[in-house]
Motif scaffolding. Structure first.
Motif, PDB file in Angstrom:
ATOM      1  N   PHE A 230      44.791  44.300  38.221  1.00 31.21           N
ATOM      2  CA  PHE A 230      44.000  43.121  38.564  1.00 31.21           C
ATOM      3  C   PHE A 230      42.659  43.554  39.132  1.00 31.21           C
ATOM      4  O   PHE A 230      42.492  44.688  39.595  1.00 31.21           O
ATOM      5  N   SER A 231      41.707  42.634  39.116  1.00 32.65           N
ATOM      6  CA  SER A 231      40.443  42.853  39.815  1.00 32.65           C
ATOM      7  C   SER A 231      40.653  42.639  41.305  1.00 32.65           C
ATOM      8  O   SER A 231      41.511  41.850  41.705  1.00 32.65           O
ATOM      9  N   GLY A 232      39.853  43.318  42.115  1.00 33.10           N
ATOM     10  CA  GLY A 232      39.812  42.979  43.532  1.00 33.10           C
ATOM     11  C   GLY A 232      38.997  41.721  43.719  1.00 33.10           C
ATOM     12  O   GLY A 232      39.428  40.762  44.362  1.00 33.10           O
ATOM     13  N   VAL A 233      37.805  41.706  43.148  1.00 31.04           N
ATOM     14  CA  VAL A 233      36.937  40.525  43.096  1.00 31.04           C
ATOM     15  C   VAL A 233      36.626  40.261  41.634  1.00 31.04           C
ATOM     16  O   VAL A 233      36.179  41.156  40.912  1.00 31.04           O
ATOM     17  N   GLN A 234      36.841  39.040  41.187  1.00 38.04           N
ATOM     18  CA  GLN A 234      36.652  38.678  39.778  1.00 38.04           C
ATOM     19  C   GLN A 234      35.163  38.656  39.452  1.00 38.04           C
ATOM     20  O   GLN A 234      34.370  38.009  40.143  1.00 38.04           O
ATOM     21  N   TYR A 235      34.777  39.358  38.408  1.00 42.27           N
ATOM     22  CA  TYR A 235      33.354  39.558  38.129  1.00 42.27           C
ATOM     23  C   TYR A 235      32.625  38.259  37.800  1.00 42.27           C
ATOM     24  O   TYR A 235      31.437  38.093  38.125  1.00 42.27           O
ATOM     25  N   TYR A 236      33.291  37.312  37.148  1.00 46.19           N
ATOM     26  CA  TYR A 236      32.640  36.100  36.627  1.00 46.19           C
ATOM     27  C   TYR A 236      32.566  35.003  37.689  1.00 46.19           C
ATOM     28  O   TYR A 236      31.522  34.382  37.879  1.00 46.19           O
ATOM     29  N   GLY A 238      33.567  35.477  41.053  1.00 43.67           N
ATOM     30  CA  GLY A 238      33.395  35.974  42.411  1.00 43.67           C
ATOM     31  C   GLY A 238      34.608  35.759  43.291  1.00 43.67           C
ATOM     32  O   GLY A 238      34.543  35.958  44.512  1.00 43.67           O
ATOM     33  N   GLN A 239      35.746  35.390  42.709  1.00 37.34           N
ATOM     34  CA  GLN A 239      36.961  35.141  43.482  1.00 37.34           C
ATOM     35  C   GLN A 239      37.557  36.445  43.996  1.00 37.34           C
ATOM     36  O   GLN A 239      37.758  37.389  43.244  1.00 37.34           O
ATOM     37  N   LEU A 240      37.844  36.491  45.293  1.00 38.29           N
ATOM     38  CA  LEU A 240      38.522  37.623  45.919  1.00 38.29           C
ATOM     39  C   LEU A 240      40.020  37.361  45.896  1.00 38.29           C
ATOM     40  O   LEU A 240      40.496  36.355  46.427  1.00 38.29           O
ATOM     41  N   PHE A 241      40.766  38.272  45.269  1.00 38.10           N
ATOM     42  CA  PHE A 241      42.209  38.106  45.179  1.00 38.10           C
ATOM     43  C   PHE A 241      42.903  38.702  46.409  1.00 38.10           C
ATOM     44  O   PHE A 241      42.398  39.652  47.019  1.00 38.10           O
ATOM     45  N   ASP A 242      44.058  38.157  46.721  1.00 36.56           N
ATOM     46  CA  ASP A 242      44.866  38.660  47.830  1.00 36.56           C
ATOM     47  C   ASP A 242      45.638  39.880  47.330  1.00 36.56           C
ATOM     48  O   ASP A 242      46.770  39.777  46.846  1.00 36.56           O
ATOM     49  N   MET A 243      45.010  41.046  47.455  1.00 34.66           N
ATOM     50  CA  MET A 243      45.584  42.268  46.900  1.00 34.66           C
ATOM     51  C   MET A 243      46.876  42.665  47.595  1.00 34.66           C
ATOM     52  O   MET A 243      47.787  43.215  46.968  1.00 34.66           O
ATOM     53  N   LYS A 244      46.966  42.369  48.873  1.00 34.23           N
ATOM     54  CA  LYS A 244      48.176  42.714  49.625  1.00 34.23           C
ATOM     55  C   LYS A 244      49.379  41.945  49.073  1.00 34.23           C
ATOM     56  O   LYS A 244      50.441  42.529  48.807  1.00 34.23           O
ATOM     57  N   ARG A 245      49.235  40.654  48.877  1.00 31.19           N
ATOM     58  CA  ARG A 245      50.348  39.834  48.385  1.00 31.19           C
ATOM     59  C   ARG A 245      50.709  40.174  46.950  1.00 31.19           C
ATOM     60  O   ARG A 245      51.887  40.186  46.582  1.00 31.19           O
ATOM     61  N   ILE A 246      49.700  40.420  46.131  1.00 31.54           N
ATOM     62  CA  ILE A 246      49.976  40.798  44.747  1.00 31.54           C
ATOM     63  C   ILE A 246      50.769  42.095  44.712  1.00 31.54           C
ATOM     64  O   ILE A 246      51.735  42.241  43.953  1.00 31.54           O
ATOM     65  N   THR A 247      50.371  43.043  45.560  1.00 35.43           N
ATOM     66  CA  THR A 247      51.062  44.329  45.606  1.00 35.43           C
ATOM     67  C   THR A 247      52.497  44.163  46.095  1.00 35.43           C
ATOM     68  O   THR A 247      53.437  44.707  45.497  1.00 35.43           O
ATOM     69  N   GLU A 248      52.675  43.424  47.164  1.00 38.71           N
ATOM     70  CA  GLU A 248      54.023  43.218  47.708  1.00 38.71           C
ATOM     71  C   GLU A 248      54.938  42.545  46.695  1.00 38.71           C
ATOM     72  O   GLU A 248      56.101  42.963  46.506  1.00 38.71           O
TER      73      GLU A 248
END
Length: 486
Positions: A230-236, A238-248
């Motif tokens: 996944f992206s950390g921040v979506q290029y188009y 600008g959405q910042l994803f919750d990387m911690k929750r996705i990983t868990e």
């Protein structure tokens, strides 16, 4: 008045509050309207990072292409809001690059082992600062190659499909290069991309992904998913994803989880080690200001390192190898026996380019001279100020029944779900708006099919830059009212 502005710039004192309310309190305390230039100037006066702008070469109107010099003063600063695409040059970059050129001219091959940046291990000089920015231990980070090359190297090691788990999950609208990487890796491993990629798409009529949909997709397909990218921040958007929750969530289903941090590193807070992210890769020419084509970086969590896996009696990770990935102490004995450098360094293939490391070093020194939290504090209010002014512009157009001037912000309004960038769409062709803004010395970028990305970078952008952009956009939209309506 000055004290209130300074106090409010501290995120720690306003945790959980939206930037617009903070900006409103400062405005009320100072007796200055948010839509007045005086407010932007007040914020700049109280900005703890106001001096960092001088550490960058900031473009002037006269030096940029496409600027109409009858509309602006030639020697004024341009309005550079494009750090999400290419960060500005640190002034010390020229000195550091020229220092290495001088060394080459003076000592030739001896430059590999002498001087302030010995070429044979020049990447070592930027590893610790890079690790701090991504929330990692130094042995989990390698500064090397480029983003796409590093993604390929990481997936070659981490994507190990079998009959049960062979799919890769990713955003449906990830940056095209990520799609190319994933599809080609799947084909390389003998699978069909058409049946082996799980895409997560926004809901009908929406631009951004909902976290509940991402997590639901992992839960639904997790038994078949070998790897999540996944992206950390979506290029188009600008959405910042919750990387911690996705990983868990991914780990709970037995998936390997990694991230493309191109738009996240240097932009948002990262804690890759603590979040237990398996791997990540990034470029350095956006918010890290290393210059076009700058050297990339990668993260490889400690639990995957050979020493740790040996303790757990697990097989070592298989990876593509090169001479420079072997231990520095034994590299020049010229033996052919495998002796990889520990940790992420084992991914390195070839000797690092000192002329690319030098400008990155100049930029990282600026990051190291300040607290990253201070940068985040300013970023939150700077982007919040931009959002407020854009909404004001759009609301005014709605009240006055001027539909052409109504705009939409695709980036989440929740400040915890974004960094610097706001992506906006308009009811007129964005290419025309982009060109018209450029005439006024505004540097932002457009992304097909209909987005203009605006990113005020807190290292070198000011609140006055944001205000000037607001004024420029207002002029452009008013001119298009005449063309499209009048």
């Amino acid at each position: 008045m000055e004290a209130s502005g300074t106090d409010e710039l501290s995120v720690e004192s306003r945790d959980g509050q939206c930037p617009e309310r903070v900006l409103g309190r400062i405005s009320d305390s100072a007796g200055v309207k948010l839509t007045d230039l005086a407010f932007a100037q007040l914020m700049d006066k109280n900005d703890p990072l106001r001096e960092t702008r001088s550490k960058f070469a900031y473009p002037k109107n006269i030096t940029l292409p496409g600027v109409d010099l009858t509309m602006v003063l030639p020697d004024d600063d341009a309005i550079y809001l494009c750090g999400n695409s290419l960060g500005l040059m640190p002034r010390n970059a020229r000195y550091y690059v020229n220092r290495e050129l001088d060394k080459w001219s003076e000592v030739g091959v001896f430059g590999h082992f002498i001087g302030e940046l010995p070429w044979a291990k020049c990447d070592d000089y930027v590893v610790e600062a890079s690790a701090r920015l991504v929330g990692a231990h130094p042995d989990e980070v390698a500064v090397m190659s480029s983003l796409t090359v590093n993604l390929h190297l990481l997936l070659a090691s981490m994507y190990r499909p079998d009959r049960k788990r062979y799919k890769i999950m990713m955003e449906s609208k990830a940056f095209p290069s990520d799609h190319y990487v994933v599809a080609s890796q799947i084909k390389f491993h003998g699978y069909d991309p058409d049946t082996s990629i799980v895409h997560v798409a926004p809901r009908e009529g929406q631009a951004v992904l909902l976290m509940e949909d991402i997590l639901e997709c992992i839960e639904k397909h997790g038994e078949e998913i070998a790897l999540i990218l996944f992206s950390g921040v979506q290029y188009y958007t600008g959405q910042l994803f919750d990387m911690k929750r996705i990983t868990e969530t991914g780990h709970a289903k037995g998936c390997i989880v990694g991230f493309d941090l191109a738009h996240a590193v240097g932009n948002v807070a990262l804690k890759l080690h603590d979040w237990n992210v398996d791997f990540a890769a990034w470029c350095t020419y956006k918010y890290l200001n290393s210059g076009a084509g700058g050297i990339g970086g990668l993260f490889f969590h400690q639990r995957w390192h050979d020493g740790h896996r040996k303790e757990l009696q697990m097989d070592p990770v298989c990876r593509f190898e090169g001479w420079w990935g072997h231990s520095f102490e034994k590299r020049f004995t010229m033996g052919n026996k495998r002796d990889l450098a520990p940790g992420a360094g084992g991914f390195k293939l070839s000797n690092p380019p000192p002329l690319l490391v030098a400008p990155l070093l100049a930029s990282l020194e600026i990051f190291d001279s300040l607290k990253f939290q201070t940068l985040l504090d300013k970023q939150l209010l700077l982007t919040g100020y931009l959002e407020f002014l854009l909404k004001t512009l759009s609301k005014q157009a709605e009240v006055e029944n001027r539909p052409i001037s109504v705009l939409e912000i695709l980036t989440p309004s929740d400040s915890s779900q974004r960094g610097c960038q706001l992506s906006i769409t308009l009811r007129i062709p964005v290419a025309e708006v982009h060109a018209a803004l450029m005439k006024q010395g505004v540097v932002c970028d457009e992304r097909k099919p209909r987005v203009i990305r605006v990113a005020p970078a807190p290292l070198y952008n000011s609140f006055t830059d944001v205000f000037r952009f607001y004024q420029a956009l207002k002029v452009v939209l008013e001119s298009f009212e005449t063309v499209y309506v009048g």
